[in-house]
Scaffold this motif. Structure first.
Motif, PDB file in Angstrom:
ATOM      1  N   GLN A  34       0.856  -1.191   0.000  1.00 51.99           N
ATOM      2  CA  GLN A  34       0.000   0.000   0.000  1.00 51.99           C
ATOM      3  C   GLN A  34       0.890   1.239   0.000  1.00 51.99           C
ATOM      4  O   GLN A  34       2.022   1.183   0.492  1.00 51.99           O
ATOM      5  CB  GLN A  34      -0.883   0.024   1.255  1.00 51.99           C
ATOM      6  CG  GLN A  34      -1.812  -1.169   1.400  1.00 51.99           C
ATOM      7  CD  GLN A  34      -3.020  -1.062   0.495  1.00 51.99           C
ATOM      8  OE1 GLN A  34      -3.653  -0.013   0.398  1.00 51.99           O
ATOM      9  NE2 GLN A  34      -3.341  -2.153  -0.179  1.00 51.99           N
ATOM     10  N   ASP A  71     -11.586   0.772   0.435  1.00 58.70           N
ATOM     11  CA  ASP A  71     -11.531  -0.013   1.668  1.00 58.70           C
ATOM     12  C   ASP A  71     -11.298   0.859   2.906  1.00 58.70           C
ATOM     13  O   ASP A  71     -11.113   0.343   3.999  1.00 58.70           O
ATOM     14  CB  ASP A  71     -10.471  -1.113   1.575  1.00 58.70           C
ATOM     15  CG  ASP A  71      -9.053  -0.570   1.419  1.00 58.70           C
ATOM     16  OD1 ASP A  71      -8.884   0.669   1.329  1.00 58.70           O
ATOM     17  OD2 ASP A  71      -8.120  -1.381   1.369  1.00 58.70           O
ATOM     18  N   SER A  73      -8.820   2.586   3.972  1.00 58.48           N
ATOM     19  CA  SER A  73      -7.547   2.360   4.651  1.00 58.48           C
ATOM     20  C   SER A  73      -6.676   3.616   4.700  1.00 58.48           C
ATOM     21  O   SER A  73      -5.630   3.606   5.347  1.00 58.48           O
ATOM     22  CB  SER A  73      -6.775   1.248   3.936  1.00 58.48           C
ATOM     23  OG  SER A  73      -6.411   1.687   2.632  1.00 58.48           O
TER      24      SER A  73
END
Length: 184
Positions: A34, A71, A73
């Motif tokens: 990520q 998501d 995140s």
């Protein structure tokens, strides 16, 4: 099939190493596959996607992540990065076509034409608000243009999800409205 929000991880997905974008992405992605806003800023600067324009600000990078953060995140996986890359290329092309003097900025009239070319039909009042927010001395640099495009896209997506009858009207609870506008 793409799995939004899932990064490449240490080994990546099959075929990912052959994707030319994966090199830019993997150069800054951590073990989790990520990238954060500061990593995205570094990645985009190293890739040269902004061309001769100024590099993207950290705030614009945060906005770009939030636009695609399916998501929640606050980071971006490789598939989200690929979606962003495609959007950035489109915005860069639009900006360049209206930056006729190649100054690296566009004026209010050019901005309105650019926004219209992207399919948005905004009132003069809305355009005035946009100019006040994104211009410096009546000119909008590429970084601010991208910020504007990100917000328009994200707000329009949120609005369309709530405009279930497709009439141009949506109902928001106050808390929902705050969440939508503060996340963009």
């Amino acid at each position: 099939m793409a799995f939004p929000g899932y990064g490449a991880g240490p080994g990546g997905f099959p075929g990912m190493q052959q994707d030319p974008l994966y090199g830019y992405f993997s150069a800054v992605a951590g073990q989790d596959g990520q990238i954060s806003a500061d990593e995205l800023q570094r990645c985009l600067t190293q890739s040269g996607i902004s061309g001769s324009y100024q590099p993207f600000s950290l705030e614009t990078c945060r906005l770009m992540i939030n636009m695609l953060d399916r998501d929640l995140s606050c980071t971006m996986g490789f598939n989200e990065f690929k979606d962003l890359w495609q959007a950035l290329n489109g915005w860069r092309g639009t900006f360049a076509s209206f930056d006729r003097d190649q100054s690296g900025t566009i004026d209010g009239h050019e901005l309105q034409q650019a926004i219209n070319s992207m399919g948005y039909n905004l009132s003069p009042q809305a355009m005035n608000c946009i100019m006040k927010r994104y211009s410096l001395n009546g000119r909008i640099p590429f970084d601010e243009f991208v910020s504007c495009a990100v917000r328009l896209r994200a707000l329009t997506d949120h609005f369309r999800r709530r405009d279930t009858t497709q009439t141009g009207n949506a109902s928001f609870q106050y808390d929902d409205f705050i969440q939508v506008t503060m996340s963009i």
